[in-house]
Design an enzyme around this catalytic site. Structure first.
Site, PDB file in Angstrom:
ATOM      1  N   ASP A 136       0.373  -1.306   0.049  1.00  0.00           N
ATOM      2  CA  ASP A 136       0.157   0.113  -0.035  1.00  0.00           C
ATOM      3  C   ASP A 136       0.867   1.501  -0.189  1.00  0.00           C
ATOM      4  O   ASP A 136       0.208   2.634  -0.200  1.00  0.00           O
ATOM      5  CB  ASP A 136      -0.791   0.610   1.070  1.00  0.00           C
ATOM      6  CG  ASP A 136      -2.496  -0.718   1.123  1.00  0.00           C
ATOM      7  OD1 ASP A 136      -2.628  -0.644  -0.698  1.00  0.00           O
ATOM      8  OD2 ASP A 136      -3.186  -0.356   1.223  1.00  0.00           O
ATOM      9  N   ASP A 459     -11.051  -7.017  11.298  1.00  0.00           N
ATOM     10  CA  ASP A 459     -10.443  -8.297  11.604  1.00  0.00           C
ATOM     11  C   ASP A 459     -11.577  -8.936  12.203  1.00  0.00           C
ATOM     12  O   ASP A 459     -12.503  -9.748  12.103  1.00  0.00           O
ATOM     13  CB  ASP A 459      -8.808  -8.860  12.423  1.00  0.00           C
ATOM     14  CG  ASP A 459      -8.648  -7.936  13.586  1.00  0.00           C
ATOM     15  OD1 ASP A 459      -9.301  -7.081  13.717  1.00  0.00           O
ATOM     16  OD2 ASP A 459      -7.582  -8.021  14.365  1.00  0.00           O
TER      17      ASP A 459
END
Length: 753
Positions: A136, A459
């Protein structure tokens, strides 16, 4: 495909732990907490407002202990038998492995390289594996490092499989010197491989290339971390495809498009791009995701997970959506996390399944595509009633985007069709298309498909959504850690990470996936819902924790009672004693020292009062629309010279692991304030600032409140030491002066009230 014959041994065993004595202890402590609350209610009119505050704090603590008791009631884990796979499974399924990185400075490329090399070398057919690295930060240095790593992998992977050792990360494997004295084939291979790894490390560490001069790096010209086009490069393609031990799995580098005016959803957005790219190229039915610092420490880890997924039953289909491994660390003070995972995570596993914790997790692709348990037939295929819902072209386009190849791969994945041997380079154009900023617009990505958005804790946000759809999960807790990583250095970096976790948990508590809503519309089991509530309310603990750290000092300065008197004082003494012995046993039973237990208790108080407090302000500002939460990448450390065997976590290997670092961040203001206030209260008690009720039955403060102040100071010992240290281990003067000013106000208010 797995053979479902009942005459063959099972691929895994679910181990349920009997904890009758510990249940009795849990219930006893719960009874003591309720007794304390009842005592406060009965004597509320005889005391001042301090008792009201104490009652509210203790009510919250009782609620938390009730949740913990529910979680720990039926602990379990799954024990796989990978040696049985060969006799039960005719052909192993493919697995796509994802690695995410975002900053080459805070996440050193050599660390990413070791993680990737460990994945490429796992004990699994190379033609069934593909490794995708998401960068990224769009760094040419990361791409250069991965290219060099692919060349070394052609040496490293055959070396690992030839000698079949367990640790597959080079920097850990080569920590030990060569034992072989004779001039054996192994010693020659070992020396040669180590030399090549040292060359690789040198190239990565010293890389100062002119990237623009190389055509292969043309895509990186004029790019910025937050402003660049999609880059997809096949670093290595396994064209052999027969699973030979000398083969290296597919290896792909990706960096999605980023523009300043677009929200990229941090790690969750990167993970969804990885799902799309891998769906185009390999479309494996199972996916493994690891952080860039979480290398494989067990060569059979993929085979272990497949034992869970491939086990079939005559009575029901396999509803396991993901297999989670615990996160273990090799370089820092990680005892607290190990204990939490050993007890709480096993508790989750005994209900509906473990929580997805962001790394070291194997996922089922079609579950990530939004399938629910109710959408399946008995054979595991999508039901005829829901066929249009999932397989219709219009529905697929609306949910998964405009790419025809993506829709085709999704339809195949949902129907569990085997994937043809694609040529990866044929899908580069489509891969770049699905990485564009606008691709997810008006689709279900991040809403009901893939890793979910609306929280920096992607998550657990994704985890509760999966369990709410009726799926279960499995928890494997091997004797030797399957994955090992590195913790951020103590102090500021740890504070940043804890704030992000605390804020992310609270975001989920207040979004549409909250366990507080959908009680009758979701398939989340009641105890699993309570377990999620416990996790998501970590940040809320900061207020009662902070108040309870200040109450003894206030009572000592104000000469008022905080704890029960007379015989009823046994409630408090017994409760504190049992909690200390209970938590101490949890640490000692896992082989940790008394000092590690004390350090853990200290850090828990510090993060609860100093960090999660700011998580509350973050979520308040977000709900009010004042600001948005931000995902900050934590700094990863890397040290190749640390001694060790590589066989397991060496949680306190660093001699400075227990030392706390400070900076001028506001994070350290509450802790400094707490220490100064309690020191002032102790000093006032010693010099007789207030007339103390020495007779224990008196109505004012007693020696017990003074002991409570001492206990608070002991729990904040790093801050006490920081008052006298210098450099990064000392509290900055700016923080100290602010805390001192607030402490003076607190003392004046307490004494004069």
């Amino acid at each position: 495909m797995a053979d479902s014959s009942s005459s063959l041994p099972s691929l895994f065993e679910k181990i349920s732990y009997k904890r009758y004595f510990l249940r009795a202890v849990d219930l006893t402590m719960l009874g003591l907490l309720f007794s304390l609350l009842l005592y406060r209610i009965l004597h509320m009119s005889q005391n001042d407002n301090v008792w009201v505050v104490a009652f509210l704090c203790e009510s919250f603590f009782t609620f938390i202990w009730l949740l913990i008791t529910c979680i720990k009631w039926t602990p379990a884990e799954h024990k796989p038998y990978p040696d049985r796979l060969d006799e039960r499974v005719h052909e192993l399924p493919s697995v796509d492995m994802f690695v995410t990185t975002a900053d080459p400075v805070r996440e050193p490329p050599i660390l990413v390289v070791n993680t990737v090399l460990s994945l490429l070398a796992v004990n699994y057919p190379a033609n069934k594996l593909a490794c995708y690295v998401s960068d990224d930060g769009c760094s040419p240095l990361v791409y250069f490092s991965l290219k060099e790593a692919s060349n070394f992998a052609k040496i490293w992977v055959p070396f690992c499989k030839k000698y079949n050792f367990r640790v597959r990360a080079p920097f850990r494997y080569f920590l030990n010197s060569l034992d072989a004295k004779e001039d054996s084939e192994f010693s020659r291979d070992w020396e040669m491989t180590k030399r090549e790894y040292e060359k690789l490390s040198g190239k990565v560490e010293d890389a100062t290339r002119d990237w623009d001069a190389d055509d292969d790096f043309e895509a990186f010209s004029n790019t910025k971390p937050n402003d660049h086009s999609t880059i997809v490069k096949v670093v290595w393609e396994n064209k052999g495809g027969v699973g030979d031990e000398k083969e290296v799995p597919h290896f792909v580098y990706v960096s999605r498009e980023k523009r300043p005016n677009y929200l990229h959803h941090y790690k969750a957005g990167a993970m969804n791009f990885l799902v799309r790219v891998s769906g185009l190229m390999t479309n494996a039915p199972y996916m493994l995701n690891v952080d860039c610092d979480m290398f494989v420490n067990e060569a059979d880890v993929v085979r272990q997970a497949m034992c869970i997924f491939l086990q079939k039953s005559k009575n029901s289909i396999n509803h396991c959506a993901f297999v989670q491994y615990p996160q273990d660390f090799y370089d820092s003070n990680c005892e607290e996390l190990v204990v939490l995972q050993s007890h709480l995570s096993r508790g989750f596993a005994g209900i509906q399944g473990s929580i997805y914790s962001g790394s070291g997790c194997f996922h089922t692709r079609r579950v990530m595509y939004g399938l629910s348990v109710d959408d399946l037939e008995e054979d595991g295929s999508p039901s005829s009633v829901n066929a249009r819902k999932f397989l219709d072209e219009e529905s697929l386009a609306r949910k998964f985007g405009s790419s025809k190849e993506i829709r085709k791969s999704v339809a195949n994945a949902l129907q569990r069709k085997s994937n043809s041997q694609n040529i990866l380079t044929n899908f580069l154009d489509e891969a770049r298309e699905v990485g564009q900023c606008q691709y997810e617009s008006q689709t279900s990505w991040g809403k009901t498909i893939g890793w979910l958005y609306d929280s920096t804790a992607e998550d657990v946000n994704t985890s509760i959504d999966i369990h709410s759809r009726g799926w279960t999960s499995s928890y494997i807790y091997p004797v030797q850690p399957a994955f090992l990583g590195c913790m951020p250095p103590g102090g500021p970096e740890a504070m940043v990470q804890q704030r992000r976790w605390g804020t992310g948990m609270l975001e989920v508590l207040f979004n549409k996936h909250s366990p507080l809503i959908g009680i009758f519309s979701q398939k989340l089991r009641f105890r699993q819902r309570l377990a999620y509530i416990h996790i998501f309310t970590w940040g809320l603990r900061s207020i009662p924790e902070l108040a309870y750290c200040l109450l003894p000092a206030f009572c000592l300065l104000h000469n008022s009672a905080l704890f029960p008197k007379g015989l009823c004082s046994g409630i408090t003494v017994t409760l504190v004693g049992m909690h200390c012995l209970y938590t101490l046993w949890e640490f000692v039973s896992l082989g940790f020292s008394v000092h590690s237990w004390y350090t853990s208790q200290s850090f828990w108080r510090i993060k609860a009062t100093c960090i999660w407090l700011f998580s509350i302000t973050d979520i308040i500002f977000k709900l009010l629309g004042v600001s948005k939460t931000v995902f900050i990448v934590t700094k990863k450390t890397f040290n190749e010279t640390r001694s060790g065997t590589g066989d397991g976590p060496s949680c306190s290997a660093d001699p400075n692991a227990g030392k706390f670092e400070f900076d001028d961040s506001v994070y350290f203001l509450p802790g400094t304030f707490i220490v100064l206030v309690n020191l002032a209260a102790i000093a006032g008690f010693l010099v007789g600032l207030q007339p103390v009720s020495h007779i224990y039955g008196g109505g004012g403060s007693t020696f017990v409140e003074a002991c409570a102040c001492i206990l608070v100071v002991m729990l904040f010992l790093p801050f006490l030491k920081g008052l006298f240290e210098k450099g990064k281990y000392g509290i900055p003067l700016s923080t100290l002066s602010k805390a001192a000013f607030l402490a003076v106000l607190f003392v004046v208010f307490s004494v004069g009230k």
